[in-house]
Design an enzyme around this catalytic site. Structure first.
Site, short mmCIF file in Angstrom:
data_model
loop_
_atom_site.label_atom_id
_atom_site.label_comp_id
_atom_site.label_asym_id
_atom_site.label_seq_id
_atom_site.Cartn_x
_atom_site.Cartn_y
_atom_site.Cartn_z
N HIS A 1 -6.72 -45.31 6.52
CA HIS A 1 -7.74 -45.05 5.49
C HIS A 1 -8.72 -46.21 5.32
O HIS A 1 -9.38 -46.31 4.29
CB HIS A 1 -7.05 -44.71 4.15
CG HIS A 1 -6.27 -43.43 4.21
ND1 HIS A 1 -5.29 -43.10 3.32
CD2 HIS A 1 -6.35 -42.39 5.08
CE1 HIS A 1 -4.78 -41.91 3.63
NE2 HIS A 1 -5.40 -41.46 4.70
N SER B 1 3.87 -40.71 -1.07
CA SER B 1 4.22 -39.44 -1.68
C SER B 1 4.20 -38.31 -0.64
O SER B 1 4.61 -37.20 -0.93
CB SER B 1 3.25 -39.12 -2.81
OG SER B 1 1.94 -39.05 -2.31
P1 NAD Z 1 0.80 -42.26 -3.69
O1 NAD Z 1 0.23 -42.98 -4.86
O2 NAD Z 1 0.48 -40.82 -3.52
O3 NAD Z 1 2.40 -42.36 -3.73
C1 NAD Z 1 3.09 -43.55 -3.91
C2 NAD Z 1 4.55 -43.32 -3.57
O4 NAD Z 1 5.22 -44.57 -3.63
C3 NAD Z 1 5.29 -42.37 -4.53
O5 NAD Z 1 6.02 -41.43 -3.78
C4 NAD Z 1 6.25 -43.30 -5.28
O6 NAD Z 1 7.47 -42.69 -5.62
C5 NAD Z 1 6.46 -44.42 -4.26
N1 NAD Z 1 6.81 -45.72 -4.81
C6 NAD Z 1 6.39 -46.27 -5.98
N2 NAD Z 1 6.89 -47.52 -6.10
C7 NAD Z 1 7.62 -47.75 -4.96
C8 NAD Z 1 8.37 -48.87 -4.50
N3 NAD Z 1 8.46 -49.99 -5.21
N4 NAD Z 1 8.99 -48.77 -3.29
C9 NAD Z 1 8.89 -47.63 -2.55
N5 NAD Z 1 8.21 -46.55 -2.96
C10 NAD Z 1 7.58 -46.61 -4.14
O7 NAD Z 1 0.39 -43.09 -2.42
P2 NAD Z 1 0.12 -42.66 -0.91
O8 NAD Z 1 1.20 -41.72 -0.47
O9 NAD Z 1 -0.09 -43.92 -0.18
O10 NAD Z 1 -1.23 -41.79 -0.85
C11 NAD Z 1 -2.30 -41.82 -1.74
C12 NAD Z 1 -3.61 -42.44 -1.26
O11 NAD Z 1 -3.80 -43.54 -2.10
C13 NAD Z 1 -3.71 -43.02 0.12
O12 NAD Z 1 -4.80 -42.43 0.71
C14 NAD Z 1 -4.02 -44.52 -0.06
O13 NAD Z 1 -5.08 -44.89 0.79
C15 NAD Z 1 -4.47 -44.62 -1.47
N6 NAD Z 1 -4.06 -45.83 -2.23
C16 NAD Z 1 -3.90 -47.04 -1.63
C17 NAD Z 1 -3.50 -48.14 -2.38
C18 NAD Z 1 -3.33 -49.48 -1.69
O14 NAD Z 1 -3.99 -49.72 -0.69
N7 NAD Z 1 -2.45 -50.36 -2.18
C19 NAD Z 1 -3.25 -48.02 -3.73
C20 NAD Z 1 -3.43 -46.76 -4.33
C21 NAD Z 1 -3.82 -45.68 -3.57
#
Ligand code: NAD
Ligand code: ZN
Length: 240
Positions: free
Chosen positions: A116, A185
């Site tokens: 992404h 997720s």
């Molecule tokens: P998501 O927000 O949909 O899901 C996050 C997942 O992480 C959930 O299933 C949750 O249960 C799990 N989780 C939470 N804390 C955790 C931990 N400590 N250890 C392990 N698992 C944990 O995120 P996604 O699936 O990456 O998809 C959503 C979109 O959000 C992506 O396109 C991404 O690019 C974007 N995004 C990126 C960031 C980043 O770069 N840090 C932050 C937010 C969203």
């Protein structure tokens, strides 16, 4: 964990897919966490779109500025570091991430497929020029080549992923002996299809997530813990 260790040691190729959960313990909120402070009125799904940028470029730019600053203050956690160590010790290792932060990179991971894009890179919304220097007082700043707005070099909802990056990810998944899906997720396509594809091609699949996902039922092993708690132990028990 013992079965995972055995499979990891026997694997010729290990592929890892990470999502926002891996960075949660660094203080970078996932999209499922409520936004706080200034931005709590907005849903990320309504800001991270081409339509939102077209309608209100300043709002979207300001949100990314806030996220970029949040990410720059965050530090890689034990999960990012364990994955960087895994890359150093495992024979053939591929890291695929949905994260747009640079925490895997800062933890020392070398070869990362960024599905992404990256929030730390800025490009022109029209001519695609990558622009490392931009006027941080303008919101949004404009392209020095074509004068159109600059934007973060990330894939917004409704946009296509880079063909090159996506095919490299598909190829890695089709060859994986062990596939680990961590902190995602498993709902955002096409990334969400990768664990299923790896499984279909015969990989032993592990999910690390405190919560259930649509992939949980198909995974060979689900470790229901936080990534920073389980990954260091998995690496040290496997490659001592
Ligand atoms: P998501 O927000 O949909 O899901 C996050 C997942 O992480 C959930 O299933 C949750 O249960 C799990 N989780 C939470 N804390 C955790 C931990 N400590 N250890 C392990 N698992 C944990 O995120 P996604 O699936 O990456 O998809 C959503 C979109 O959000 C992506 O396109 C991404 O690019 C974007 N995004 C990126 C960031 C980043 O770069 N840090 C932050 C937010 C969203
Ligand atoms: Zn331009």
């Amino acid at each position: 964990m013992n079965l995972c260790t055995q499979k990891l040691l026997a694997a010729k190729s290990i592929v890892v897919l990470t999502g926002a959960g891996v960075s949660a313990e660094s203080g970078v909120p996932t999209f499922r966490d409520a936004q706080t402070g200034l931005w709590e009125r907005f849903r990320p799904e309504e800001l991270a779109t081409p339509a939102a940028f077209q309608d209100n470029p300043k709002l979207v730019w300001d949100w990314y500025t806030w996220r970029r600053e949040l990410v720059s203050r965050a530090q890689p956690n034990l999960a990012h570091k364990a994955l960087a160590s895994m890359e150093r010790v495992a024979p053939h290792f591929r890291l695929i991430t949905q994260n747009v932060d640079d925490l895997h990179f800062r933890a020392g991971s070398q070869s990362i497929l960024e599905l992404h894009g990256s929030i730390t890179r800025i490009r022109c919304s029209v001519c695609n020029l990558i622009e490392p220097e931009f006027d941080s007082n303008s919101s949004p700043p404009t392209c020095p080549r074509c004068s159109n707005y600059l934007r973060p070099d990330v894939v917004w909802f409704g946009e296509s992923l880079s063909e090159t990056v996506l095919s490299a990810a598909y190829e890695a998944c089709s060859q994986a002996d062990v596939f680990i899906s961590i902190g995602t997720s498993t709902m955002v396509q096409p990334a969400a299809s990768l664990p299923f594809m790896a499984k279909q091609y015969g990989a032993f699949t592990i999910e690390i997530n405190p919560d259930d996902t649509p992939f949980s039922i198909a995974a060979d092993v689900c470790l229901r813990q936080k990534a920073a708690a389980v990954l260091p132990a998995l690496v040290s028990q496997t490659w001592t």
